[in-house]
Every structure is written in C-alpha cells, then in structure tokens.
Design a protein around this motif. Structure first.
Motif, PDB file in Angstrom:
ATOM      1  N   LEU A  90     133.468  30.979 -40.104  1.00 29.43           N
ATOM      2  CA  LEU A  90     133.940  31.839 -39.025  1.00 29.43           C
ATOM      3  C   LEU A  90     134.670  31.006 -37.979  1.00 29.43           C
ATOM      4  CD1 LEU A  90     130.835  34.164 -38.622  1.00 29.43           C
ATOM      5  CD2 LEU A  90     132.957  34.633 -39.846  1.00 29.43           C
ATOM      6  N   GLN A 105     136.453  31.042 -34.214  1.00 31.33           N
ATOM      7  CA  GLN A 105     136.501  31.777 -32.951  1.00 31.33           C
ATOM      8  C   GLN A 105     137.800  31.457 -32.221  1.00 31.33           C
ATOM      9  OE1 GLN A 105     132.880  32.661 -30.518  1.00 31.33           O
ATOM     10  NE2 GLN A 105     133.833  31.318 -29.037  1.00 31.33           N
ATOM     11  N   VAL A 149     136.167  36.645 -33.520  1.00 36.93           N
ATOM     12  CA  VAL A 149     135.656  35.802 -34.604  1.00 36.93           C
ATOM     13  C   VAL A 149     136.232  36.314 -35.919  1.00 36.93           C
ATOM     14  CG1 VAL A 149     133.602  34.974 -35.795  1.00 36.93           C
ATOM     15  CG2 VAL A 149     133.537  35.365 -33.335  1.00 36.93           C
ATOM     16  N   TRP A 194     134.773  40.331 -39.866  1.00 38.19           N
ATOM     17  CA  TRP A 194     134.784  40.455 -38.403  1.00 38.19           C
ATOM     18  C   TRP A 194     133.469  41.045 -37.895  1.00 38.19           C
ATOM     19  CZ3 TRP A 194     134.427  44.868 -35.330  1.00 38.19           C
ATOM     20  CH2 TRP A 194     134.680  44.689 -33.970  1.00 38.19           C
ATOM     21  N   GLY A 199     130.884  38.480 -37.971  1.00 39.78           N
ATOM     22  CA  GLY A 199     131.093  37.552 -36.851  1.00 39.78           C
ATOM     23  C   GLY A 199     130.556  38.101 -35.550  1.00 39.78           C
TER      24      GLY A 199
END
Length: 455
Positions: free
Chosen positions: A187, A189, A202, A241, A244
């Motif tokens: 992941l 950011q 993310v 997503w 995340g």
C-alpha cells in the motif's frame, strides 16, 4: 533486435467522486480534481456536456462525454491517443490511451509513458491505476512462448526501469494474445490536494498488464473489451483502496484505545487521593474518545461491506469478460483464470484481517466501557458517601443548635449551674454558645455512630 508493432499504453485511472458525508461542495471539488487530468479544451467539453448532471445520483456506468471519446490533442489525427472518461457509481474512471502505429522496439514504451505523464501533469488518482501495455508481433508464428515472455519483460522494463527482477504474477491468454500480470500489493500513501483541502489516499503501489498479440486483426479486437477491463480494474482498485482505508482506521482505533487505557491508569492515582472532581473531568473526556472509537469502528464495518460488494462485482465481471471473449472471438483461446488470484487474496487476507480486527476492537470496546463504568460507579459511591457525611454533619450540628435553643435568656446563669463561678467560659456568651453546640454535636455524633449502629 526485437520489434513490435503499434505499441499502445492504456492507462486506467480511478478517482473517488463522493464518499459518505460529502456535501455538494465536496463533490464539486472532487469533480474539478478529476477534470485536471484532461486537456483544457476537453475540460470545457466535460462541463458543457454535463452528462452526469442529467442522471440520477446512483448510476452504474455512464459516459461523461456525448462523443464518448476526446482526442489527447485537438489538433492531432487521433491515432496517437484519446481520453475516455466515465462515471462508475460513486467514482470516476478514465482510460487514457497513447499509441504509436509504427514498428518500434519494446523500449519505445518509455516514450509513451513520458507522453502520458505530460498529459496528466502530476495529477494522482485517488483510487488507483492500472497500466495496460499492448502490441502485436510482425512474425508471431516464428516467435516462441519464451521469446514472447522476454518481449513482455522488455516492455515492462521500459515502464519501470528501476525494477531489478521481473517475475510476472500471472500468465494466460486473451483472444489469442499472451497476457501477463504483475501486481505489487504494497500500500502506497499519497497526499493529494482536492480543492483547498489536503488529504491522504492509500492505493496499490503497482498494477500492470501486458498483452502481446499475434497479429493486427487480433490486436484490433481489443477495443471491443475496454468497457469490461474498465469495470474489472475499477472493482480491483476499489477493493485495494477499501482495504487501505481499514488499515488507517485500525491504526486510529488502536491509538484511541491506548489513550483511554492511559487515562484509566492515571485515574487510579486520583482515586487514592480522593480527587473526585478531577476524576469526573477525565470521565467526561472519555465519552468524546469513545464516540470517535465507535465511529471509526462503524466506518471499519462500512469498508468491510464495501470490499465484499466490490469483490462480488469483480468475480461477476471476470466471469463476464471470460464468457464474452470466448463467444466473440471463437478462433482464438481466452484463459484468464490467473486473475482469480486477486479474488483469493481479497478473501483470504483482506476480509479475514478485517474480521479479526473487528472482533478484537469490539472486545476492546466492551473492556473499555466495562472499566469506565466501574470507575464511574465507584466515583458515584464516593460522592454519595461524601454527601451522606455532609448531611450527617449538618444533622449533628443542627442538634447542637437545637440544644442551645433550650437554654434561657441568661446563658451565663445556666453556665454557673454547671461550672464554678467566674469560670472563663461563662464570662463569654459567644464562647459559651460555641461550647454548648460542640459538646451537644459530639455527643449526638458519638451516639449515632456507636450506640445506634450496635442496636
């Protein structure tokens, strides 16, 4: 030297259009953020066409341009690329294609990527993106499977030159093309500025699909499947997503749990010091943190539902794509079962991790609420005791005052009946009255505490 014909990059990009709690201003800011990916003339066309404004709030898939497509450069012939923007429910999707219809080497993909980056101008997708690289071979009948994979790796290297080792996660066939997939599910950011607000998103670090077609006729059939790929990749990135978002929420919940635990420990010292007012203030702070904890817990459950829905849609779309490709192109084989690996990942890692987190956080909430309620009960008991002691003091002193009222108008005379004449207490009326009240109060207190309780 290896040659390929018509090297093409189809970049699928996705942005969130609206999320839970967004007002019209938030939606408009996200719309403008999405529009920044387009040439200024296309931005104006999007505003003029206003396709999404003529639809209901809940839409599955609509084109944002009346013409469906728009050229990357209004002055170009159209062979070098185009924009294809759509709305998918609560999100936006964009297929940005750049191509070179001539014969090139795989390294030429680096130039195409540079062209895409110039068009985007650093605009980061908030949900994720997939690179799809395509080309066809001049002499496919003379190219072995090993050589095709080598060509695919050369194409990959042109896009991601810093990657040392290239090992594709999946391999299959699509309407006659040899297709490869590489996914990095780490992941990433990113900070993006939507309107006047900076926010973190993310997304998946990398997702790339490479298809090497045997000839021009087969390659040209790819255009009939772009809508299916657009939807499939959308569900893919919405799932990543969503996962995340759950990782961010999990961190916040753990921090809130830690804050409450620290405050509970600090209360123990205050309880021993009987600082009830300070404890009451801390208990008030607890409620605000608990509210945030509960809200984040509900958001975590919401994201779990989002992943489950999009995973179901992903599986259905993959099945549809396989079926459609098989029926539409019967002379060439389609075998894309390797794309099911992502579904397995989402089930066995993402949803399992979220389920465990929810179980732990629900138990943590019960533990915190139990500790807080225990402290609150003890504080109430201590307050009740203090109130009772105060009421008892008032009662005892009141009895002393009542006794004083039985003394006549001449307290000095009454005093001399008890104490020797000219005793110092009898000389002061105020001192005499205080003495009588204290004596009577002490007697009553002793009687109530020891005599009445024993009987």
């Amino acid at each position: 030297m290896t040659h390929i014909i018509n090297p093409t990059i189809d970049l699928f990009l996705y942005d969130l259009r609206n999320s839970l709690g967004d007002d019209e201003k938030d939606i408009e800011q996200k719309r403008q953020y999405f529009y920044q990916k387009f040439h200024p003339t296309v931005q104006e066309k999007l505003k003029q066409d206003g396709q999404e404004n003529n639809q209901g709030i809940e839409v599955e898939y609509i084109h944002l341009l009346k013409s469906t497509y728009a050229l990357l450069d209004p002055n170009s012939s159209g062979e070098d690329g185009y924009y294809y923007p759509v709305r998918l429910g609560d999100s936006y999707g964009l297929l940005l294609e750049v191509a070179e219809p001539a014969t090139k080497t795989p390294e030429y993909f680096a130039e195409l990527r540079e062209k895409i980056e110039q068009k985007l101008g650093g605009n980061t997708p908030t949900l994720g993106q997939t690179w799809m690289l395509s080309a066809y071979l001049p002499n496919s009948s003379e190219t072995t499977p090993e050589e095709i994979e080598k060509i695919a790796k050369q194409c990959y290297k042109a896009i991601f030159p810093n990657d040392k080792k290239i090992e594709f996660d999946g391999k299959g066939e699509f309407i006659g093309a040899t297709i490869f997939e590489e996914s990095d599910y780490t992941l990433k950011q990113d900070m993006v500025k939507v309107g006047n607000k900076e926010t973190f998103t993310v997304v998946q670090t990398k997702h790339i699909v490479i298809a090497i077609y045997p000839d021009e006729a087969t390659f040209n059939k790819l255009s009939g499947f772009y809508v299916d790929w657009m939807r499939l990749f959308y569900f893919h990135h919405k799932i990543v997503w969503g996962y995340g978002q759950t990782r961010i929420l999990s961190i916040q919940i753990k921090e809130q749990f830690s804050q409450i635990q620290t405050k509970i420990e600090s209360i123990e010292g205050k309880r021993q010091s009987n600082k009830l007012e300070e404890i009451s203030d801390v208990l008030s702070e607890f409620q605000a943190i608990i509210n945030h904890y509960t809200q984040n817990l509900n958001n975590l459950k919401f994201q779990q539902g989002t992943i489950e829905i999009n995973l179901s849609n992903y599986d259905k779309r993959l099945e549809t794509l396989q079926k459609k490709a098989t029926e539409k192109v019967t002379i060439n084989k389609t075998a894309i079962s390797f794309l099911e690996d992502f579904s397995i990942l989402a089930n066995e890692k993402y949803l399992l991790q979220i389920a465990r987190d929810l179980q732990n956080f629900d138990q943590g909430l019960l533990l915190l609420e139990g500790n807080i309620n225990a402290i609150r009960s003890q504080v109430e008991i201590e307050k009740a005791k203090n109130d009772q002691n105060f009421q008892e003091l008032i009662s005892v002193v009141g009895t002393g005052v009542a006794v004083l009222s039985f003394i006549g108008n001449d307290p000095k005379k009454e005093c001399e009946l008890i104490f020797p004449k000219n005793f110092f207490i009898c000389e002061s009326t105020l001192l005499l009255k205080v003495t009588i009240i204290l004596t009577a109060s002490i007697f009553v207190w002793f009687f109530r505490k020891y005599i009445l309780k024993r009987s």
